[in-house]
Design a protein around this motif. Sequence first.
Motif, PDB file in Angstrom:
ATOM      1  N   VAL A 170      -5.216 -15.904  -7.254  1.00 55.30           N
ATOM      2  CA  VAL A 170      -5.698 -15.499  -8.585  1.00 55.30           C
ATOM      3  C   VAL A 170      -6.071 -14.020  -8.621  1.00 55.30           C
ATOM      4  N   GLY A 171      -5.919 -13.291  -7.505  1.00 49.00           N
ATOM      5  CA  GLY A 171      -6.172 -11.856  -7.486  1.00 49.00           C
ATOM      6  C   GLY A 171      -7.595 -11.438  -7.196  1.00 49.00           C
ATOM      7  N   LEU A 172      -8.471 -12.384  -6.854  1.00 45.15           N
ATOM      8  CA  LEU A 172      -9.847 -12.006  -6.525  1.00 45.15           C
ATOM      9  C   LEU A 172      -9.949 -11.375  -5.139  1.00 45.15           C
ATOM     10  N   ILE A 173      -8.993 -11.661  -4.276  1.00 45.19           N
ATOM     11  CA  ILE A 173      -8.918 -11.036  -2.960  1.00 45.19           C
ATOM     12  C   ILE A 173      -7.590 -10.297  -2.885  1.00 45.19           C
ATOM     13  N   ASP A 174      -7.674  -8.980  -2.650  1.00 44.26           N
ATOM     14  CA  ASP A 174      -6.473  -8.148  -2.564  1.00 44.26           C
ATOM     15  C   ASP A 174      -6.762  -7.032  -1.569  1.00 44.26           C
ATOM     16  N   ASP A 175      -6.229  -7.154  -0.351  1.00 43.97           N
ATOM     17  CA  ASP A 175      -6.516  -6.170   0.687  1.00 43.97           C
ATOM     18  C   ASP A 175      -5.964  -4.795   0.348  1.00 43.97           C
ATOM     19  N   GLU A 176      -4.836  -4.716  -0.355  1.00 40.42           N
ATOM     20  CA  GLU A 176      -4.283  -3.405  -0.708  1.00 40.42           C
ATOM     21  C   GLU A 176      -5.175  -2.705  -1.723  1.00 40.42           C
ATOM     22  N   ALA A 177      -5.644  -3.445  -2.709  1.00 41.49           N
ATOM     23  CA  ALA A 177      -6.566  -2.848  -3.682  1.00 41.49           C
ATOM     24  C   ALA A 177      -7.879  -2.458  -3.011  1.00 41.49           C
ATOM     25  N   PHE A 178      -8.322  -3.284  -2.070  1.00 38.23           N
ATOM     26  CA  PHE A 178      -9.540  -2.949  -1.332  1.00 38.23           C
ATOM     27  C   PHE A 178      -9.351  -1.661  -0.539  1.00 38.23           C
ATOM     28  N   ALA A 179      -8.197  -1.489   0.102  1.00 40.64           N
ATOM     29  CA  ALA A 179      -7.939  -0.282   0.893  1.00 40.64           C
ATOM     30  C   ALA A 179      -7.940   0.957   0.010  1.00 40.64           C
ATOM     31  N   ARG A 180      -7.353   0.885  -1.176  1.00 43.26           N
ATOM     32  CA  ARG A 180      -7.336   2.031  -2.072  1.00 43.26           C
ATOM     33  C   ARG A 180      -8.757   2.425  -2.503  1.00 43.26           C
ATOM     34  N   LEU A 181      -9.553   1.430  -2.816  1.00 46.11           N
ATOM     35  CA  LEU A 181     -10.938   1.729  -3.188  1.00 46.11           C
ATOM     36  C   LEU A 181     -11.705   2.352  -2.023  1.00 46.11           C
ATOM     37  N   TRP A 182     -11.444   1.868  -0.839  1.00 47.76           N
ATOM     38  CA  TRP A 182     -12.120   2.395   0.343  1.00 47.76           C
ATOM     39  C   TRP A 182     -11.736   3.850   0.593  1.00 47.76           C
ATOM     40  N   VAL A 183     -10.458   4.165   0.475  1.00 48.89           N
ATOM     41  CA  VAL A 183      -9.991   5.533   0.702  1.00 48.89           C
ATOM     42  C   VAL A 183     -10.523   6.463  -0.371  1.00 48.89           C
ATOM     43  N   SER A 184     -10.570   6.003  -1.612  1.00 48.58           N
ATOM     44  CA  SER A 184     -11.057   6.859  -2.689  1.00 48.58           C
ATOM     45  C   SER A 184     -12.543   7.163  -2.568  1.00 48.58           C
ATOM     46  N   SER A 185     -13.302   6.267  -1.953  1.00 52.26           N
ATOM     47  CA  SER A 185     -14.745   6.485  -1.824  1.00 52.26           C
ATOM     48  C   SER A 185     -15.114   7.251  -0.558  1.00 52.26           C
ATOM     49  N   ARG A 186     -14.246   7.227   0.460  1.00 54.29           N
ATOM     50  CA  ARG A 186     -14.588   7.860   1.727  1.00 54.29           C
ATOM     51  C   ARG A 186     -13.554   8.874   2.209  1.00 54.29           C
ATOM     52  N   GLY A 187     -12.407   8.885   1.601  1.00 58.01           N
ATOM     53  CA  GLY A 187     -11.341   9.749   2.094  1.00 58.01           C
ATOM     54  C   GLY A 187     -11.339  11.127   1.473  1.00 58.01           C
ATOM     55  N   ALA A 188     -10.585  12.008   2.144  1.00 55.21           N
ATOM     56  CA  ALA A 188     -10.462  13.383   1.651  1.00 55.21           C
ATOM     57  C   ALA A 188      -9.582  13.442   0.419  1.00 55.21           C
ATOM     58  N   GLY A 189      -8.449  12.676   0.425  1.00 51.85           N
ATOM     59  CA  GLY A 189      -7.537  12.730  -0.703  1.00 51.85           C
ATOM     60  C   GLY A 189      -8.139  12.201  -1.976  1.00 51.85           C
ATOM     61  N   GLY A 190      -9.041  11.250  -1.866  1.00 46.69           N
ATOM     62  CA  GLY A 190      -9.641  10.672  -3.059  1.00 46.69           C
ATOM     63  C   GLY A 190     -10.839  11.432  -3.573  1.00 46.69           C
ATOM     64  N   GLY A 191     -11.227  12.490  -2.882  1.00 45.38           N
ATOM     65  CA  GLY A 191     -12.372  13.280  -3.329  1.00 45.38           C
ATOM     66  C   GLY A 191     -13.707  12.628  -3.016  1.00 45.38           C
ATOM     67  N   GLU A 221      -0.406   7.810   0.576  1.00 52.69           N
ATOM     68  CA  GLU A 221      -0.600   8.337  -0.772  1.00 52.69           C
ATOM     69  C   GLU A 221      -1.521   9.557  -0.800  1.00 52.69           C
ATOM     70  N   ILE A 222      -2.161   9.872   0.340  1.00 49.78           N
ATOM     71  CA  ILE A 222      -3.062  11.026   0.386  1.00 49.78           C
ATOM     72  C   ILE A 222      -2.228  12.300   0.455  1.00 49.78           C
ATOM     73  N   ASP A 223      -2.518  13.264  -0.389  1.00 49.18           N
ATOM     74  CA  ASP A 223      -1.822  14.560  -0.410  1.00 49.18           C
ATOM     75  C   ASP A 223      -2.364  15.419   0.739  1.00 49.18           C
ATOM     76  N   PRO A 224      -1.487  15.954   1.604  1.00 44.10           N
ATOM     77  CA  PRO A 224      -1.957  16.830   2.696  1.00 44.10           C
ATOM     78  C   PRO A 224      -2.757  18.032   2.202  1.00 44.10           C
TER      79      PRO A 224
END
Length: 288
Positions: A170-191, A221-224
């Motif tokens: 039903v889409g309540l668990i989605d590891d790919e969506a979780f990874a994107r949120l994680w990168v956007s909150s902690r990664g350099a590319g996501g600010g 997906e992160i821009d160098p």
Amino acid sequence: MTRSQRPVDRDVDPRPAPSWAGVDATESDLGEPAVSPSWRGDVSVGVDAWTQRSERSAPSARSGGAEGAAGADGASRSFGEARSSGRRGSRAPGGSEGRRQGRSRSSAGQPPPDRAALGPEADPESVARTILLDQLTGRARSRKELGDKLAQREVPDEIATALLDRFEEVGLIDDEAFARLWVSSRGAGGGGSKSLARRALSQELRRKGVDDEVARTVLDEIDPDDEEQAARELVRKKLRSLSRVDDVTATRRLVGMLARKGYGSGLAFSVVKQELAASGRDEPDPLD
């Protein structure tokens, strides 16, 4: 019949009664004056004469009396100790042990809970579903995180697997969506504020249970250029606290900081050299 005419009782002991026996020794029952013994006036000597004890028995009697006195003294001490221990014991209920015993007795006197009033036990599947929904309320979580939480709450494996599969459908668990949120909150590319590089983010996603292929897809997906810009911002911010140290120490600390955040050594030295030059400080030769 006068006193002198009373018949003589043959069974009467003809010996005179001593004064300490409570009998008048001045005159016998026969009406004749009694002979005063030589020991009259000394009670202890009179006792010895009356009971016809030998001289050898007297020391043993005296020693027995000493032992009796010692026994009496010991009994007195034991009684005193018993009273003292009794007084100490009487204070015990007022202490912490007494309070604990009182609470245990009080709780023991309470009636057991009425199971009928509490209702039937909760269905394990319903409990597991509630746990999953509670965990997903605050933020997105990976499937591994949710599975670990169900195992911690002792949910049976078959129920946990079935529910996790259903939540994925039903889409309540989605590891790919979780990874994107994680990168956007902690990664350099996501600010994100942490400004972690790809290598550090990959390690964190692996610990969260995200599949390596899924993590690679998201990290690509992160821009160098965004990653390099994040490294420059980190160096500029750190330089403010390194104004009092020499260039060699400043370079070592800045490169080490970028390495801990997952930036490669080539990018780290390049960014540090440029930022030191821009701030009026030249990066020393690493071989010096």
